[in-house]
Design a protein around this motif. Sequence first.
Motif, PDB file in Angstrom:
ATOM      1  N   VAL A  97      28.051   7.591 -15.121  1.00 41.25           N
ATOM      2  CA  VAL A  97      28.118   7.241 -13.704  1.00 41.25           C
ATOM      3  C   VAL A  97      27.311   5.978 -13.425  1.00 41.25           C
ATOM      4  O   VAL A  97      27.793   5.039 -12.768  1.00 41.25           O
ATOM      5  N   LEU A  98      26.082   5.937 -13.924  1.00 44.74           N
ATOM      6  CA  LEU A  98      25.232   4.760 -13.714  1.00 44.74           C
ATOM      7  C   LEU A  98      25.813   3.533 -14.394  1.00 44.74           C
ATOM      8  O   LEU A  98      25.830   2.437 -13.812  1.00 44.74           O
ATOM      9  N   SER A  99      26.267   3.703 -15.631  1.00 49.90           N
ATOM     10  CA  SER A  99      26.798   2.566 -16.386  1.00 49.90           C
ATOM     11  C   SER A  99      28.000   1.951 -15.692  1.00 49.90           C
ATOM     12  O   SER A  99      28.118   0.723 -15.595  1.00 49.90           O
ATOM     13  N   SER A 100      28.890   2.797 -15.185  1.00 51.15           N
ATOM     14  CA  SER A 100      30.112   2.289 -14.552  1.00 51.15           C
ATOM     15  C   SER A 100      29.814   1.525 -13.270  1.00 51.15           C
ATOM     16  O   SER A 100      30.531   0.584 -12.914  1.00 51.15           O
ATOM     17  N   GLN A 101      28.733   1.891 -12.584  1.00 51.76           N
ATOM     18  CA  GLN A 101      28.422   1.244 -11.312  1.00 51.76           C
ATOM     19  C   GLN A 101      27.438   0.081 -11.428  1.00 51.76           C
ATOM     20  O   GLN A 101      27.406  -0.794 -10.566  1.00 51.76           O
ATOM     21  N   CYS A 102      26.629   0.074 -12.508  1.00 59.64           N
ATOM     22  CA  CYS A 102      25.519  -0.878 -12.555  1.00 59.64           C
ATOM     23  C   CYS A 102      25.553  -1.877 -13.712  1.00 59.64           C
ATOM     24  O   CYS A 102      25.029  -2.987 -13.559  1.00 59.64           O
TER      25      CYS A 102
END
Length: 319
Positions: A97-102
């Motif tokens: 989730v974090l990787s896809s957004q950040c």
Amino acid sequence: MQQGRMSFIFLLVLLCQCGVKAVVLTTCEGDTARLTCGLTSQVITCESDTASLHCDQGHIKVLSANYGRTNSATCSSGKPANQISNVQCTQSSSLSVLSSQCDGQKDCSISASNSVFGDPCVGTYKYLDVSYICIPSGATIKKQSSCEGSTISINCNNRFIKVVSANYGRTNRATCSTGRPANQISNVHCIQSSSLSVLAAQCNGKQACSVSTSNTVFGDPCVGTYKYLNVSYICHQNNQFITVSAANYGRTNSVTCSTGRPANQLSNVHCSQSSTLSVLNTQCNGKQDCSIPATNSVFGDPCVGTYKYLDVSYTCGPS
């Protein structure tokens, strides 16, 4: 309180990277001080708050993340015991989730909430724990693998090594499998959690390093399995190291680290431990990252009955 401290630590990382030399860090007794001149940052955000990741130079690469709870202290202020007792709460999708957004951005804000991550432990008050690296402009993540029994060599020429991730074990059946019997490559859930710290200790800050891919270096996370070392790293120009210039474990005012403390624990404002600087120098000087507990067991107790704090001034510069 915890969120504020971690945000301040995150600010210190940015100051070092931007060339600002002097850093002042204050840590309450019982907490852990983290001095850093490296490229990796950690942000802890309580449930319902917003996590902010920022790279002043370069772009974000998230290394690890968990939305849940793995200890009873973080984000616990004012919470009843039943909301902080489950310390085995992890959400496996947090990193994706974090990787896809950040990943790839200079700035990224994300809500630490069930609506974003799902609820891995209903009734538990959770927090988001994120570690990420700011990859300098022009730098790319490089990857190498080395089979058990051989030696891995990392060379950044005239730049400096920063290990991003590492695992000595086995997570697939294909890598380093030639000529191996099935029973030596069937375990694809073999992970050695200390791999990153071992490799970072030997390679970070160097222009080149060679490390034996062996059980003697990393330990054996899965006996009988033929393992390999997977490494991701960057070559960067920033090579700054800690030099502690001043430090005191004690109390010199009645305001710092005073929340919730009775007056008798704050009234002695002439409390200093003369050996504080030498302790910090021994443990932190010359390193890119250093963590040290602000406790009597480390520094001794210069004023029994007083609630103390650790005050540190340090610089980030060439070794």
